[in-house]
Design an enzyme around this catalytic site. Structure first.
Site, short mmCIF file in Angstrom:
data_model
loop_
_atom_site.label_atom_id
_atom_site.label_comp_id
_atom_site.label_asym_id
_atom_site.label_seq_id
_atom_site.Cartn_x
_atom_site.Cartn_y
_atom_site.Cartn_z
CG ASP A 1 -2.19 0.78 1.06
OD1 ASP A 1 -2.13 2.00 0.90
OD2 ASP A 1 -3.27 0.16 1.06
CB THR B 1 -14.00 0.29 2.14
OG1 THR B 1 -14.28 1.10 1.00
CG2 THR B 1 -14.31 -1.16 1.83
CE1 TYR C 1 -13.48 3.44 -8.55
CE2 TYR C 1 -15.70 2.98 -9.31
CZ TYR C 1 -14.61 2.66 -8.51
OH TYR C 1 -14.65 1.54 -7.71
CE LYS D 1 -12.04 0.50 -9.79
NZ LYS D 1 -11.04 -0.38 -9.16
P1 NAD Z 1 -9.96 1.63 0.69
O1 NAD Z 1 -9.73 3.09 0.69
O2 NAD Z 1 -10.42 1.00 1.96
O3 NAD Z 1 -8.64 0.91 0.21
C1 NAD Z 1 -7.92 1.35 -0.90
C2 NAD Z 1 -6.45 1.28 -0.57
O4 NAD Z 1 -5.71 1.61 -1.75
C3 NAD Z 1 -6.05 2.30 0.51
O5 NAD Z 1 -5.38 1.65 1.57
C4 NAD Z 1 -5.14 3.26 -0.23
O6 NAD Z 1 -4.07 3.77 0.57
C5 NAD Z 1 -4.61 2.39 -1.36
N1 NAD Z 1 -4.10 3.17 -2.48
C6 NAD Z 1 -4.61 4.32 -2.99
N2 NAD Z 1 -3.83 4.76 -3.98
C7 NAD Z 1 -2.80 3.88 -4.10
C8 NAD Z 1 -1.68 3.79 -4.94
N3 NAD Z 1 -1.41 4.72 -5.85
N4 NAD Z 1 -0.85 2.73 -4.79
C9 NAD Z 1 -1.09 1.79 -3.85
N5 NAD Z 1 -2.13 1.83 -3.02
C10 NAD Z 1 -2.98 2.86 -3.14
O7 NAD Z 1 -10.98 1.33 -0.50
P2 NAD Z 1 -11.70 -0.01 -0.97
O8 NAD Z 1 -13.12 0.32 -1.07
O9 NAD Z 1 -11.25 -1.18 -0.19
O10 NAD Z 1 -11.16 -0.10 -2.46
C11 NAD Z 1 -10.38 -1.15 -2.93
C12 NAD Z 1 -10.69 -1.37 -4.40
O11 NAD Z 1 -12.05 -1.78 -4.52
C13 NAD Z 1 -10.55 -0.13 -5.28
O12 NAD Z 1 -9.95 -0.50 -6.51
C14 NAD Z 1 -11.96 0.32 -5.48
O13 NAD Z 1 -12.15 1.04 -6.68
C15 NAD Z 1 -12.67 -1.02 -5.54
N6 NAD Z 1 -14.11 -1.00 -5.32
C16 NAD Z 1 -14.60 -0.63 -4.11
C17 NAD Z 1 -15.98 -0.63 -3.93
C18 NAD Z 1 -16.60 -0.25 -2.62
O14 NAD Z 1 -17.82 -0.06 -2.58
N7 NAD Z 1 -15.84 -0.14 -1.54
C19 NAD Z 1 -16.85 -1.00 -4.97
C20 NAD Z 1 -16.30 -1.36 -6.19
C21 NAD Z 1 -14.91 -1.37 -6.34
#
Ligand code: NAD
Length: 256
Positions: free
Chosen positions: A36, A190, A155, A159
Site C-alpha cells: 500500500d 470501506t 472511475y 473500471k
Molecule cells: P480503501 O480506501 O479502503 O482501500 C484502498 C487502498 O488503496 C487504501 O489503503 C489506499 O491507501 C490504497 N491506495 C490508494 N492509492 C494507491 C496507490 N497509488 N498505490 C497503492 N495503493 C494505493 O478502499 P476499498 O473500497 O477497499 O477499495 C479497494 C478497491 O475496490 C478499489 O480499486 C476500489 O475502486 C474497488 N471498489 C470498491 C468498492 C466499494 O464499494 N468499496 C466498490 C467497487 C470497487
C-alpha cells in the site's frame, strides 16, 4: 516454509477490500506481501495476519510508479521464493463531476492508479507465474466496470478498462496455467466509500449511503470480507476452470 506454501501479493491492502483479501489468502495458507502507500494501514494488516497465525510482510508500493511495482514483485520472490497469487486491488474513486468539467490532471491521476496500476502489476507478476507454469491473478474492477453511472467518468472508464484488460490477459495466457479474473464489488463499506459519500453530500453523507442501500436488492451494503473471501476462492485451485471472468459480488445489484 513448506514447499507447498503459496505466496500472494495484495495491493491496496492497508485498508478495506485489500485488507480483507490479504486476510482471506492468509487463512487459506498463503504467505502474503501486503502492499500500500499507507504504511500504517499496511502494518496493521500484517499484524492482523500474524496474530491469526499467518505469514505476511509489508512492502510500500505506489502502483502508478513502475519502479515501485518492480520492487514489490521482486520482494515477494526474494523473500518467499515464488509468486502464486496476486490481487491487484489498489484504486481510488476520485471526485464526482461531469466530463465537460473534469480536470485533465484528475483524469490522468485516476487512470494512472486504477488502470495503469493494474497493467504494471500484471506486467511484473506474469513472468514469475509463467516460469512456475501457473498462477492466479484477480483484479479489482467494480459494478461500475460492468454498467455505467453518471458523474464518475474516470472511475467508470478505468473500471471498464480493468474488465477488458482482465479478459485480454486471461486469453493471452489461457494455455499456460495462469488464470486472470476480476471481482466487481458492489457498494461495500470501506473508508473510500465513506469518503465518497462525504464528497457527494458533505452536510449529510448518511443520506447518500441510504440511497445506495435503497437501491440494493439485499437491502444493505457489502462488508469487505464478503469481497475478500471471493478473491481467496478465485485465487485458489478450487477455481481452476475459472478464467476471464468479471464477477459481480454485489448482492444482486447488477441483476436488476
Ligand atoms: P480503501 O480506501 O479502503 O482501500 C484502498 C487502498 O488503496 C487504501 O489503503 C489506499 O491507501 C490504497 N491506495 C490508494 N492509492 C494507491 C496507490 N497509488 N498505490 C497503492 N495503493 C494505493 O478502499 P476499498 O473500497 O477497499 O477499495 C479497494 C478497491 O475496490 C478499489 O480499486 C476500489 O475502486 C474497488 N471498489 C470498491 C468498492 C466499494 O464499494 N468499496 C466498490 C467497487 C470497487
Amino acid at each position: 516454509m513448506s514447499a507447498a506454501k503459496r505466496v500472494s501479493i495484495v495491493t491496496g491492502a492497508g485498508s478495506g477490500i485489500g485488507r480483507a483479501s490479504a486476510r482471506a489468502l492468509a487463512r487459506r495458507g498463503s504467505a502474503v506481501v501486503v502492499s500500500d502507500i499507507n504504511e500504517e494501514g499496511g502494518a496493521e494488516t500484517v499484524a492482523m495476519i500474524e496474530e491469526a497465525g499467518g505469514s505476511a510482510s509489508f512492502q510500500r508500493c505506489d502502483v502508478s510508479v513502475e519502479a515501485d511495482v518492480a520492487v514489490l514483485v521482486e520482494r515477494a520472490v526474494s523473500e518467499y521464493g515464488r509468486l502464486d497469487y496476486a490481487h491487484n486491488n489498489a484504486g481510488i474513486g476520485g471526485p464526482p463531476g461531469t466530463i465537460a468539467d473534469y480536470e485533465i490532471e484528475t483524469w490522468n491521476r485516476i487512470l494512472a492508479i486504477n488502470l495503469t496500476g493494474v497493467f504494471l502489476c500484471m506486467k511484473y507478476e506474469i513472468p514469475h507465474m509463467l516460469e512456475q507454469k501457473g498462477g492466479s491473478i484477480v483484479n479489482t474492477s467494480s459494478t461500475f466496470g460492468l454498467v455505467g453511472v453518471a458523474g464518475l467518468p474516470a472511475y467508470v472508464a478505468t473500471k471498464h478498462g480493468i474488465a477488458g484488460l482482465t479478459r485480454a490477459a486471461a486469453l493471452e495466457y489461457a494455455r499456460t496455467g495462469l488464470r486472470v479474473n476480476a471481482v466487481c464489488p458492489g457498494a461495500t463499506l470501506t473508508p473510500t466509500v465513506e469518503d465518497f459519500f462525504a464528497m457527494v453530500q458533505p452536510d449529510n453523507p448518511k443520506a447518500v449511503e441510504e440511497q445506495f442501500v435503497a437501491q440494493a436488492p439485499v437491502g444493505r451494503m457489502g462488508q469487505p470480507q464478503e469481497i475478500g473471501d471471493v478473491v481467496g476462492w478465485l485465487c485458489s485451485e478450487e477455481a481452476s476452470f475459472v478464467t476471464g471472468l468479471t464477477m459481480p459480488v454485489d448482492g444482486g445489484w447488477t441483476a436488476q
